[in-house]
Design an enzyme around this catalytic site. Structure first.
Site, PDB file in Angstrom:
ATOM      1  N   HIS A  16      46.739  43.761  39.875  1.00  0.00           N
ATOM      2  CA  HIS A  16      45.998  43.696  38.161  1.00  0.00           C
ATOM      3  C   HIS A  16      47.108  44.609  37.866  1.00  0.00           C
ATOM      4  CE1 HIS A  16      43.712  45.858  35.223  1.00  0.00           C
ATOM      5  NE2 HIS A  16      42.705  44.301  34.890  1.00  0.00           N
TER       6      HIS A  16
ATOM      7  N   ASP B  99      43.937  49.799  46.156  1.00  0.00           N
ATOM      8  CA  ASP B  99      42.757  49.702  44.750  1.00  0.00           C
ATOM      9  C   ASP B  99      41.859  48.335  44.639  1.00  0.00           C
ATOM     10  OD1 ASP B  99      42.249  48.694  42.142  1.00  0.00           O
ATOM     11  OD2 ASP B  99      43.778  47.497  41.492  1.00  0.00           O
TER      12      ASP B  99
ATOM     13  N   GLN C  52      37.679  45.534  42.969  1.00  0.00           N
ATOM     14  CA  GLN C  52      37.026  44.816  43.016  1.00  0.00           C
ATOM     15  C   GLN C  52      36.346  44.862  44.054  1.00  0.00           C
ATOM     16  OE1 GLN C  52      36.201  42.669  40.709  1.00  0.00           O
ATOM     17  NE2 GLN C  52      38.106  43.686  38.953  1.00  0.00           N
TER      18      GLN C  52
ATOM     19  N   LYS D  40      31.982  49.052  37.961  1.00  0.00           N
ATOM     20  CA  LYS D  40      31.906  47.953  38.779  1.00  0.00           C
ATOM     21  C   LYS D  40      31.314  47.926  39.847  1.00  0.00           C
ATOM     22  CE  LYS D  40      37.329  46.560  37.654  1.00  0.00           C
ATOM     23  NZ  LYS D  40      36.885  45.590  36.123  1.00  0.00           N
TER      24      LYS D  40
ATOM     25  N   CYS E 151      44.002  40.348  32.707  1.00  0.00           N
ATOM     26  CA  CYS E 151      45.655  41.186  32.839  1.00  0.00           C
ATOM     27  C   CYS E 151      46.336  41.569  34.629  1.00  0.00           C
ATOM     28  CB  CYS E 151      44.569  43.345  32.675  1.00  0.00           C
ATOM     29  SG  CYS E 151      43.577  42.763  31.435  1.00  0.00           S
TER      30      CYS E 151
HETATM   31  N1  PMP Z   1      42.483  46.765  39.632  1.00  0.00           N
HETATM   32  C1  PMP Z   1      41.652  45.777  39.704  1.00  0.00           C
HETATM   33  C2  PMP Z   1      41.788  44.294  40.937  1.00  0.00           C
HETATM   34  C3  PMP Z   1      40.760  45.513  38.625  1.00  0.00           C
HETATM   35  O1  PMP Z   1      40.070  44.334  38.713  1.00  0.00           O
HETATM   36  C4  PMP Z   1      40.565  45.536  37.694  1.00  0.00           C
HETATM   37  C5  PMP Z   1      39.599  46.106  36.327  1.00  0.00           C
HETATM   38  N2  PMP Z   1      39.316  44.711  36.141  1.00  0.00           N
HETATM   39  C6  PMP Z   1      41.627  47.357  37.966  1.00  0.00           C
HETATM   40  C7  PMP Z   1      42.270  47.279  38.686  1.00  0.00           C
HETATM   41  C8  PMP Z   1      41.181  48.189  36.638  1.00  0.00           C
HETATM   42  O2  PMP Z   1      39.932  49.102  36.326  1.00  0.00           O
HETATM   43  P1  PMP Z   1      40.041  49.716  35.450  1.00  0.00           P
HETATM   44  O3  PMP Z   1      39.997  48.807  33.591  1.00  0.00           O
HETATM   45  O4  PMP Z   1      38.252  49.887  35.587  1.00  0.00           O
HETATM   46  O5  PMP Z   1      40.326  50.905  35.102  1.00  0.00           O
END
Ligand code: PMP
Length: 403
Positions: A118, A195, A198, A221, A361
């Protein structure tokens, strides 16, 4: 009533919208009743700042905040609640590592990420590279977006200080072989950052069993409020890092000339933290820890397979993601020849379906998969067969309407 319907009824937004097929939990999972109630209870009974007051409301707020930290530690099976840092989300947690651990790196040191990251686990490292003169290596992906672990031996060198990878892709749903990453890192005494953004909505985690050094996730999440996230770090590693943000709460002593730092986790929590949000997060995680995850995982896997099988039958639709043999979270991304995902998702919205369309993203991963954008259906514990069936019908209808 099915188990999924029983769970669905515990989510106020879903209960209030019986016709909604919510298939965007990878972007934000719905908030559980217990988290909402915990936030409301905190704000109406214990609202005060933490670590500052000596009146009884402030003491109650301190206790609630400390207790929230202990809940997170239990959810992650951390050795100590002092290893849990509250942040505003996964992005802030990942940036905290890039800034604070990054400050311990020397020019010529190397950080390894993967092409499947991401942007929040990509951009901070590019920024660190440009700021600090470190080298950024990138583990490639195979044709289905899975990490190319065979490339690890060439990319992990004795200058590698950190490997930062996703536990589960937000585009393909593929779970990372964390043990292989940890083994490669340990061979050169590098740290590992996972990270978990998910992963957390699919059950409690065990950072000790995973063997990593840092773990990042967002509350929103994990059926919890927005504006709260966590960085877990191994105690010894956190203690070796300087603070990132300066301000109240993170100091030992401040004189006109200089400051000294509090021990972790306070060292990394400058300013008033998201207190009620932490309490809400703890309530959601406590609720999750009491669930029967074997049953939920079996249902998620069954629904995911139904989604894959159904989508595969739609002409002109290309599924993105791993082979059937790869362990995956219930996230299914697809591309329909000649159709923009925004148009697809708009048609789906008219059918009562919430799906995400765009680059998610993860532009480097999408480029490797040969697309600029795609549509994504992501399922969570409150979804059932009716959601999958509605999605398959609506995607077929979208293809018929738009082509
Ligand atoms: N890492 C991953 C794999 C994600 O899917 C996301 C959110 N889409 C994030 C990081 C970032 O999370 P946040 O926008 O809640 O900071």
């Amino acid at each position: 009533m099915s188990e999924a319907s029983r769970l669905r009824a515990e989510f106020p937004l879903l209960a209030a919208n019986p016709g909604l097929h919510y298939l965007d939990s990878a972007a934000t999972a719905q908030i559980h009743r217990t988290a909402l109630d915990a936030v409301a209870h905190h704000e109406t009974h214990r609202r005060a700042n933490v670590l500052r007051g000596s009146h009884r409301l402030a003491e109650a707020a301190d206790q609630a905040f400390d207790s929230a930290r202990r809940s997170v530690a239990r959810f992650l099976n951390a050795r100590s609640a002092d290893e849990v840092i509250f942040t505003s989300g996964a992005t802030a947690a990942l940036n905290l590592v890039a800034q604070a651990f990054g400050a311990t790196l020397q020019p010529g040191d190397r950080v390894l990420i993967s092409l499947a990251e991401h942007h929040s686990n990509f951009v901070p490292w590019q920024m660190l590279r440009d700021r600090a003169g470190i080298a950024l290596d990138i583990l490639p992906v195979g044709v289905n977006g899975e990490l190319d672990l065979a490339a690890l031996p060439q990319l992990v060198t004795d200058r590698t200080r950190l490997i930062a990878v996703t536990q589960c892709s937000n585009v393909t749903g593929a779970w990372t072989d964390v043990a292989a990453i940890v083994a490669a890192a340990r061979a050169v005494d590098a740290r590992v950052l996972l990270d978990g953004a998910q992963a957390v909505q699919h059950g409690p985690q065990d950072v000790q069993a995973l063997g990593v050094d840092f773990y990042a996730f967002s509350g929103h999440k994990a059926f919890a409020p927005n504006g709260i996230g966590v960085l877990w770090g191994r105690a010894g590693v956190l203690a070796s890092m300087p603070p990132f943000l300066g301000g109240g709460g993170m100091i030992d002593e401040v004189t006109a000339e200089k400051s000294s730092w509090a021990e972790p986790p306070r060292r990394f929590e400058a300013g008033t933290p998201p207190i009620a949000q932490a309490v809400g997060l703890a309530a959601a995680l406590d609720w999750m820890m009491a669930l029967d995850w074997a049953t939920i995982h079996a249902r998620e896997a069954r629904l995911c397979q139904q989604m894959i099988d159904g989508l595969q039958r739609i002409p002109g639709l290309r599924l993105l993601g791993p082979e059937a043999s790869v362990r995956r979270a219930p996230i299914v991304s697809f591309d329909i020849a000649g159709l923009h995902p925004h148009d697809v998702c708009q048609v789906l919205d008219h059918h009562g379906l919430a799906l995400r369309g765009g680059h998610h993203c993860a532009q480097p991963l999408l480029a490797a998969l040969g697309v600029d954008t795609c549509s994504r259906a992501s399922l969570a514990l409150y979804n059932d067969e009716a959601d999958v069936a509605a999605c398959l019908d609506a995607v077929a209808a979208a293809v018929a309407t738009l082509t």
